[in-house]
Scaffold this active site. Structure first.
Site, PDB file in Angstrom:
ATOM      1  CB  CYS A 171      -3.044 -15.793  10.775  1.00  0.00           C
ATOM      2  SG  CYS A 171      -4.389 -14.883  12.003  1.00  0.00           S
ATOM      3  CE1 TYR A 187      14.174  -6.164   0.781  1.00  0.00           C
ATOM      4  CE2 TYR A 187      12.918  -7.046  -1.050  1.00  0.00           C
ATOM      5  CZ  TYR A 187      13.702  -6.461  -0.448  1.00  0.00           C
ATOM      6  OH  TYR A 187      14.643  -7.766  -0.534  1.00  0.00           O
ATOM      7  N   PRO A 239      23.312  -9.327 -13.354  1.00  0.00           N
ATOM      8  CG  PRO A 239      22.601  -8.952 -15.663  1.00  0.00           C
ATOM      9  CD  PRO A 239      23.409  -9.672 -14.802  1.00  0.00           C
ATOM     10  CE1 TYR A 244      16.792 -11.004  -5.225  1.00  0.00           C
ATOM     11  CE2 TYR A 244      16.203  -9.493  -7.634  1.00  0.00           C
ATOM     12  CZ  TYR A 244      17.358  -9.743  -6.568  1.00  0.00           C
ATOM     13  OH  TYR A 244      19.221 -10.102  -6.941  1.00  0.00           O
ATOM     14  N   GLY A 247      21.545  -4.510 -10.292  1.00  0.00           N
ATOM     15  CA  GLY A 247      21.058  -3.910 -10.164  1.00  0.00           C
ATOM     16  C   GLY A 247      19.876  -2.904 -11.435  1.00  0.00           C
TER      17      GLY A 247
HETATM   18  N1  LLP Z   1      25.270  -9.192  -7.302  1.00  0.00           N
HETATM   19  C1  LLP Z   1      25.054  -9.150  -5.926  1.00  0.00           C
HETATM   20  C2  LLP Z   1      26.938  -9.186  -5.761  1.00  0.00           C
HETATM   21  C3  LLP Z   1      23.984  -8.288  -5.114  1.00  0.00           C
HETATM   22  O1  LLP Z   1      24.419  -8.708  -3.704  1.00  0.00           O
HETATM   23  C4  LLP Z   1      22.749  -8.831  -6.199  1.00  0.00           C
HETATM   24  C5  LLP Z   1      21.638  -8.372  -5.531  1.00  0.00           C
HETATM   25  C6  LLP Z   1      22.995  -8.630  -7.375  1.00  0.00           C
HETATM   26  C7  LLP Z   1      23.581  -8.860  -7.880  1.00  0.00           C
HETATM   27  C8  LLP Z   1      21.350  -8.612  -8.279  1.00  0.00           C
HETATM   28  O2  LLP Z   1      21.488  -7.621  -8.394  1.00  0.00           O
HETATM   29  P1  LLP Z   1      20.035  -7.135  -9.239  1.00  0.00           P
HETATM   30  O3  LLP Z   1      20.432  -6.668 -10.456  1.00  0.00           O
HETATM   31  O4  LLP Z   1      18.567  -8.284  -8.821  1.00  0.00           O
HETATM   32  O5  LLP Z   1      19.228  -6.307  -9.032  1.00  0.00           O
HETATM   33  N2  LLP Z   1      15.225  -9.122  -2.798  1.00  0.00           N
HETATM   34  C9  LLP Z   1      15.633  -7.242  -3.039  1.00  0.00           C
HETATM   35  C10 LLP Z   1      16.239  -7.137  -4.103  1.00  0.00           C
HETATM   36  C11 LLP Z   1      17.874  -7.681  -3.740  1.00  0.00           C
HETATM   37  C12 LLP Z   1      18.762  -8.099  -3.915  1.00  0.00           C
HETATM   38  C13 LLP Z   1      20.926  -8.781  -3.086  1.00  0.00           C
HETATM   39  N3  LLP Z   1      21.165  -8.788  -4.461  1.00  0.00           N
HETATM   40  C14 LLP Z   1      14.188  -7.104  -3.736  1.00  0.00           C
HETATM   41  O6  LLP Z   1      13.490  -8.366  -4.104  1.00  0.00           O
HETATM   42  O7  LLP Z   1      14.334  -5.545  -4.372  1.00  0.00           O
END
Ligand code: LLP
Length: 409
Positions: A329, A303, A261, A358, A219
């Site tokens: 399209c 998003y 992360p 992502y 996050g």
């Molecule tokens: N741990 C868990 C359990 C998760 O569900 C996620 C992300 C992460 C770690 C890693 O989160 P990050 O550090 O990347 O924020 N597709 C979306 C983000 C979806 C994240 C899903 N889970 C986007 O493009 O913003």
């Protein structure tokens, strides 16, 4: 990397092309160890953010672990040579077959549902697990990726602790870790602290005497917009380490602290290169039509995410306002809407920034357009090229797994 490097890559490998800068990737990974000064910090990259094999190889060689979310990701991480001890499987809504498949690998399972915990205990009394809780802290850059609070399917409620403890006791389950993930792109540093506090509140030696680690998810946000401020991670990281040390004292012994992360480690190292092949005007709108589209980079459409766009071929051109569109399209197929950019000419190469997390991994072949090629650059050299599959290969893949069937219902 300089504009001219991107143009050289576009010339050599064609567009659309994902370019990953391995030096930036490793720098971000190392940054986390600088920011969070705790001797038992363990970083697990959220593999779902980018599964390019050469890119993951760099992280593996740097000692990084993996946060996997499907049996396929677990198998892939093991195939790439990640140490099973450094992989966590955070499942959700898994089947018994998936559970057994991952159980056999020895990778720690992170369980977020009481129903699964009970099934796990019944199938393998005495097994080691990590438990995922809902921290009841709501933060993130989009409601779709906030994983704390009332609207989410993730994690066990903190108030269900008694039931957790009774299942753990009944099946003699060994809880080696506690986990929470608040959301992606956490906006407020306080949310990290609030979520840590929530998880620590149940992590007593009476409840969980066998803990080896606490995992506070991912996050960590990075700026996507030009004027967006970077969070002060030095202060945040110091606070995290400090709180964890205090927690260890209360708990009574040393533990590992984990984070998972995705975005922070890899968003900024990636750029999607596209070529503008068509310019047109629709009354008030100037449309720059490119050779890619939302199946290659879906975040703006899915998003409403903002990704910076650079005109690499004409960076000093006179500014005009464009809709930067793809070749899919659908009217919504836009990377950027009403965006001021240096004059775009047909043939210009654009760079779409923050494409390392992502983007490819959320891609697809809608309109039967293959995914772009990918290159990894490190130390001024291209160290890996994953080529784009041809249309015939795409068709062979579809038809090759399709067979006539005569089943009667
Ligand atoms: N741990 C868990 C359990 C998760 O569900 C996620 C992300 C992460 C770690 C890693 O989160 P990050 O550090 O990347 O924020 N597709 C979306 C983000 C979806 C994240 C899903 N889970 C986007 O493009 O913003």
């Amino acid at each position: 990397m300089l504009n001219k490097d991107f143009l050289t890559l576009a010339g050599r490998f064609g567009t659309p092309l994902f370019v990953y800068n391995g030096d930036v990737l490793l720098e971000r990974y190392q940054d986390l160890y600088r920011f969070i000064p705790h001797p038992r910090l363990q970083i697990h990259y959220a593999l779902k953010a980018n599964f390019n094999p050469a890119f993951l190889g760099l992280l593996r060689d740097a000692g990084c672990g993996i946060d996997a979310v499907s049996p396929g990701e677990v198998e892939y991480a093991l195939f790439l040579g990640f140490d099973p001890q450094k992989i966590i499987y955070t499942a959700n809504n898994m089947t018994d077959a998936e559970f057994e498949k991952v159980y056999k690998t020895g990778v720690v399972m992170n369980i977020g549902e009481l129903s699964r915990l009970r099934k796990a205990g019944k199938a393998h009394p005495g097994m080691k697990v990590c438990l995922r809780f809902n921290p009841d802290v709501t933060d993130g850059d989009n409601v779709r990726t906030m994983t704390g609070g009332d609207l989410t399917k993730f994690g066990i409620l903190l108030e269900d602790i008694d039931e957790v403890l009774s299942i753990v006791k009944e099946f003699n389950i060994k809880v080696v870790g506690l986990h929470e993930h608040t959301g992606s792109g956490i906006q407020k540093p306080e949310s990290f602290h609030a979520a840590m506090k929530a998880l620590m509140s149940i992590a007593t030696p009476e409840n969980f005497p066998d803990l080896e680690f606490m995992d506070f998810g991912g996050g960590f946000k990075v700026p996507y917009k030009p004027d967006e401020e970077r969070i002060d991670y030095v202060t945040l990281g110091a606070g995290i380490a400090q709180r964890f040390r205090e927690f260890e004292k209360q708990y009574g012994r040393e533990l590992n602290i984990k984070f998972e992360p995705g975005k922070f480690i890899s968003a900024e190292c990636g750029t999607l290169l596209v070529t503008v092949n068509t310019l047109k005007r629709n009354r008030k709108r100037l449309i720059a039509g490119t050779d890619s589209g939302f199946p290659h980079l879906i975040r703006p459409v899915f998003y409403g995410a903002y990704h910076q766009v650079f005109n690499l071929s004409n960076p000093d051109g006179k500014e005009e306002v464009y809709d930067v569109c793809g070749n899919i399209c659908e009217t919504g197929d836009r990377f950027a809407e009403q965006r001021p950019l240096p004059e775009i000419r047909e043939g210009d190469v654009l760079g779409i920034a923050n494409a390392g997390a992502y983007c490819y991994s959320m891609g697809g072949i809608y309109n039967l357009r293959a995914m772009p090629a990918e290159v990894v650059v490190k130390g001024g050299k291209v160290i890996s090229h994953r080529r784009r599959v041809s249309d015939s290969e795409l068709i062979a893949d579809i038809t090759g797994t399709t067979e006539k069937c005569d089943m009667v219902l």
